[in-house]
Scaffold this motif. Structure first.
Motif, PDB file in Angstrom:
ATOM      1  N   ALA A   8       0.830  -1.207   0.000  1.00  0.00           N
ATOM      2  CA  ALA A   8       0.000   0.000   0.000  1.00  0.00           C
ATOM      3  C   ALA A   8       0.860   1.251   0.000  1.00  0.00           C
ATOM      4  N   ALA A   9       0.293   2.325  -0.529  1.00  0.00           N
ATOM      5  CA  ALA A   9       0.939   3.639  -0.516  1.00  0.00           C
ATOM      6  C   ALA A   9       0.352   4.472   0.612  1.00  0.00           C
ATOM      7  N   SER A  10       1.149   5.397   1.142  1.00  0.00           N
ATOM      8  CA  SER A  10       0.730   6.201   2.288  1.00  0.00           C
ATOM      9  C   SER A  10      -0.440   7.115   1.972  1.00  0.00           C
ATOM     10  N   ASP A  11      -0.638   7.439   0.689  1.00  0.00           N
ATOM     11  CA  ASP A  11      -1.743   8.320   0.311  1.00  0.00           C
ATOM     12  C   ASP A  11      -3.019   7.554  -0.018  1.00  0.00           C
ATOM     13  N   GLY A  12      -2.974   6.241   0.116  1.00  0.00           N
ATOM     14  CA  GLY A  12      -4.159   5.425  -0.105  1.00  0.00           C
ATOM     15  C   GLY A  12      -4.499   5.171  -1.554  1.00  0.00           C
ATOM     16  N   LYS A  13      -3.717   5.697  -2.486  1.00  0.00           N
ATOM     17  CA  LYS A  13      -3.998   5.508  -3.910  1.00  0.00           C
ATOM     18  C   LYS A  13      -3.382   4.202  -4.401  1.00  0.00           C
ATOM     19  N   PRO A  14      -3.872   3.672  -5.535  1.00  0.00           N
ATOM     20  CA  PRO A  14      -3.325   2.420  -6.066  1.00  0.00           C
ATOM     21  C   PRO A  14      -1.824   2.523  -6.315  1.00  0.00           C
ATOM     22  N   VAL A  15      -1.141   1.386  -6.145  1.00  0.00           N
ATOM     23  CA  VAL A  15       0.316   1.376  -6.253  1.00  0.00           C
ATOM     24  C   VAL A  15       0.790   1.030  -7.659  1.00  0.00           C
ATOM     25  N   ALA A  16       0.314  -0.090  -8.208  1.00  0.00           N
ATOM     26  CA  ALA A  16       0.894  -0.656  -9.428  1.00  0.00           C
ATOM     27  C   ALA A  16       0.906   0.333 -10.594  1.00  0.00           C
ATOM     28  N   GLU A  17      -0.142   1.119 -10.727  1.00  0.00           N
ATOM     29  CA  GLU A  17      -0.228   2.031 -11.873  1.00  0.00           C
ATOM     30  C   GLU A  17       0.701   3.235 -11.744  1.00  0.00           C
ATOM     31  N   ARG A  18       1.356   3.390 -10.606  1.00  0.00           N
ATOM     32  CA  ARG A  18       2.273   4.522 -10.410  1.00  0.00           C
ATOM     33  C   ARG A  18       3.729   4.078 -10.349  1.00  0.00           C
ATOM     34  N   ILE A  19       3.991   2.882 -10.862  1.00  0.00           N
ATOM     35  CA  ILE A  19       5.330   2.305 -10.787  1.00  0.00           C
ATOM     36  C   ILE A  19       5.998   2.269 -12.149  1.00  0.00           C
ATOM     37  N   ALA A  20       7.288   2.607 -12.162  1.00  0.00           N
ATOM     38  CA  ALA A  20       8.156   2.339 -13.307  1.00  0.00           C
ATOM     39  C   ALA A  20       9.166   1.289 -12.862  1.00  0.00           C
ATOM     40  N   TYR A  21       9.494   0.383 -13.771  1.00  0.00           N
ATOM     41  CA  TYR A  21      10.316  -0.784 -13.427  1.00  0.00           C
ATOM     42  C   TYR A  21      11.489  -0.882 -14.385  1.00  0.00           C
ATOM     43  N   MET A  22      12.679  -1.084 -13.834  1.00  0.00           N
ATOM     44  CA  MET A  22      13.884  -1.263 -14.645  1.00  0.00           C
ATOM     45  C   MET A  22      14.543  -2.557 -14.224  1.00  0.00           C
ATOM     46  N   ALA A  23      14.692  -3.479 -15.172  1.00  0.00           N
ATOM     47  CA  ALA A  23      15.189  -4.813 -14.877  1.00  0.00           C
ATOM     48  C   ALA A  23      16.703  -4.891 -15.022  1.00  0.00           C
ATOM     49  N   GLN A  24      17.251  -6.037 -14.631  1.00  0.00           N
ATOM     50  CA  GLN A  24      18.689  -6.269 -14.749  1.00  0.00           C
ATOM     51  C   GLN A  24      19.116  -6.244 -16.210  1.00  0.00           C
ATOM     52  N   ASN A  25      18.354  -6.893 -17.071  1.00  0.00           N
ATOM     53  CA  ASN A  25      18.611  -6.835 -18.503  1.00  0.00           C
ATOM     54  C   ASN A  25      17.913  -5.612 -19.076  1.00  0.00           C
ATOM     55  N   ASP A  26      18.502  -4.991 -20.095  1.00  0.00           N
ATOM     56  CA  ASP A  26      17.927  -3.746 -20.608  1.00  0.00           C
ATOM     57  C   ASP A  26      16.582  -3.954 -21.299  1.00  0.00           C
ATOM     58  N   LEU A  27      16.322  -5.172 -21.814  1.00  0.00           N
ATOM     59  CA  LEU A  27      15.031  -5.515 -22.430  1.00  0.00           C
ATOM     60  C   LEU A  27      14.657  -4.570 -23.577  1.00  0.00           C
ATOM     61  N   LEU A  28      15.660  -4.113 -24.312  1.00  0.00           N
ATOM     62  CA  LEU A  28      15.395  -3.250 -25.466  1.00  0.00           C
ATOM     63  C   LEU A  28      14.915  -4.097 -26.646  1.00  0.00           C
ATOM     64  N   LEU A  29      14.027  -3.525 -27.441  1.00  0.00           N
ATOM     65  CA  LEU A  29      13.589  -4.206 -28.655  1.00  0.00           C
ATOM     66  C   LEU A  29      14.714  -4.119 -29.683  1.00  0.00           C
ATOM     67  N   PRO A  30      15.239  -5.240 -30.155  1.00  0.00           N
ATOM     68  CA  PRO A  30      16.413  -5.202 -31.032  1.00  0.00           C
ATOM     69  C   PRO A  30      16.175  -4.533 -32.379  1.00  0.00           C
ATOM     70  N   TRP A  31      14.918  -4.524 -32.844  1.00  0.00           N
ATOM     71  CA  TRP A  31      14.619  -3.931 -34.148  1.00  0.00           C
ATOM     72  C   TRP A  31      14.231  -2.454 -34.061  1.00  0.00           C
ATOM     73  N   ALA A  32      14.165  -1.907 -32.842  1.00  0.00           N
ATOM     74  CA  ALA A  32      13.745  -0.518 -32.647  1.00  0.00           C
ATOM     75  C   ALA A  32      14.953   0.370 -32.371  1.00  0.00           C
ATOM     76  N   THR A  33      14.840   1.633 -32.762  1.00  0.00           N
ATOM     77  CA  THR A  33      15.910   2.592 -32.505  1.00  0.00           C
ATOM     78  C   THR A  33      15.903   3.021 -31.039  1.00  0.00           C
ATOM     79  N   VAL A  34      16.932   3.755 -30.655  1.00  0.00           N
ATOM     80  CA  VAL A  34      16.990   4.315 -29.306  1.00  0.00           C
ATOM     81  C   VAL A  34      15.735   5.132 -29.023  1.00  0.00           C
ATOM     82  N   ALA A  35      15.382   6.035 -29.945  1.00  0.00           N
ATOM     83  CA  ALA A  35      14.204   6.887 -29.744  1.00  0.00           C
ATOM     84  C   ALA A  35      12.936   6.055 -29.604  1.00  0.00           C
ATOM     85  N   GLN A  36      12.802   5.008 -30.403  1.00  0.00           N
ATOM     86  CA  GLN A  36      11.599   4.165 -30.341  1.00  0.00           C
ATOM     87  C   GLN A  36      11.562   3.353 -29.048  1.00  0.00           C
ATOM     88  N   ASN A  37      12.701   2.883 -28.575  1.00  0.00           N
ATOM     89  CA  ASN A  37      12.737   2.138 -27.324  1.00  0.00           C
ATOM     90  C   ASN A  37      12.403   3.025 -26.135  1.00  0.00           C
TER      91      ASN A  37
END
Length: 230
Positions: A65-94
């Protein structure tokens, strides 16, 4: 960006009759970096994925839970160990992938500013295969920032980099994520000592809090108190 809340995680997870970690109570302070430090297999990534609302294959019993009582999952950004970039997309597109997947209009000015902030302007039209490991992680960080979420979860995103590039990425992330509630999962005591405003050590038996250095993060690699904490 909306103000970053405190985040509370309490509970335990299991697969069948096998417990993945002991009952935990973890609080993430608003606008600060919490480093969750521990060895492989203690359940750090499972905790992070549960907070993110991602599939773990585990049964969770407890509270996220968040201290403000609002939903948590929709306010999260996630960065994984692997970069998970799309190999066919450019930097700007990724970098703008989230908006593209949601069918939203891409804020090109914001995208371009983030790419410049990551020192990638000259690489905007390159594909991931044309980039170094450090450059790929900077693209992944820019993509995370593009989501503009108040809560950011980092799952050992710098562990595969060489020491110099890793320190550079740590500095860049600390500067770019100021004001957000950040949970960094790491197995590296040096990383926790450099970046943590709260440092929590996780074992199969539970959590232990470690006093962080007094210097503001990110701390110098050769700072004496940082080395002692490590």
């Amino acid at each position: 960006m909306t103000p970053a809340p405190d985040l509370i995680f309490k509970g335990q997870a299991s697969i069948g009759s096998a417990s993945l970690f002991a009952p935990l109570s973890l609080s993430l302070a608003s606008g600060q970096w919490t480093c969750l430090l521990g060895g492989s297999g203690v359940g750090k990534t499972t905790v992070l994925r549960l907070i993110a609302g991602l599939d773990t294959g585990a049964d969770f019993s407890g509270l996220i839970a968040a201290s403000d009582g609002k939903p948590v999952a929709e306010r999260i950004a996630y960065m994984a160990q692997n970069d998970l970039l799309l190999p066919w997309a450019t930097v700007a597109q990724n970098v703008s992938l989230g908006a593209r997947l949601r069918g939203e209009k891409i804020d090109r000015n914001r995208r371009d500013r983030l790419i410049a902030r990551m020192r990638l302007t000259d690489h905007m039209n390159k594909k991931p295969a044309e980039l170094s490991g450090g450059q790929r992680q900077r693209v992944a960080l820019a993509r995370t920032l593009m989501e503009d979420r108040p809560i950011v979860l980092l799952d050992e995103p710098f562990s595969a980099l060489d020491a110099r590039t890793r320190a550079d990425m740590q500095d860049l992330a600390a500067e770019a994520l100021q004001g957000r509630t950040v949970l960094l999962v790491t197995h590296d005591p040096a990383e926790a000592a450099r970046l943590g405003q709260t440092i929590v050590v996780m074992t199969r038996h539970g959590l232990t809090h470690c006093q962080p250095p007094h210097a503001p993060a990110p701390r110098k690699v050769d700072d004496l108190e940082t080395l002692e904490t490590q």
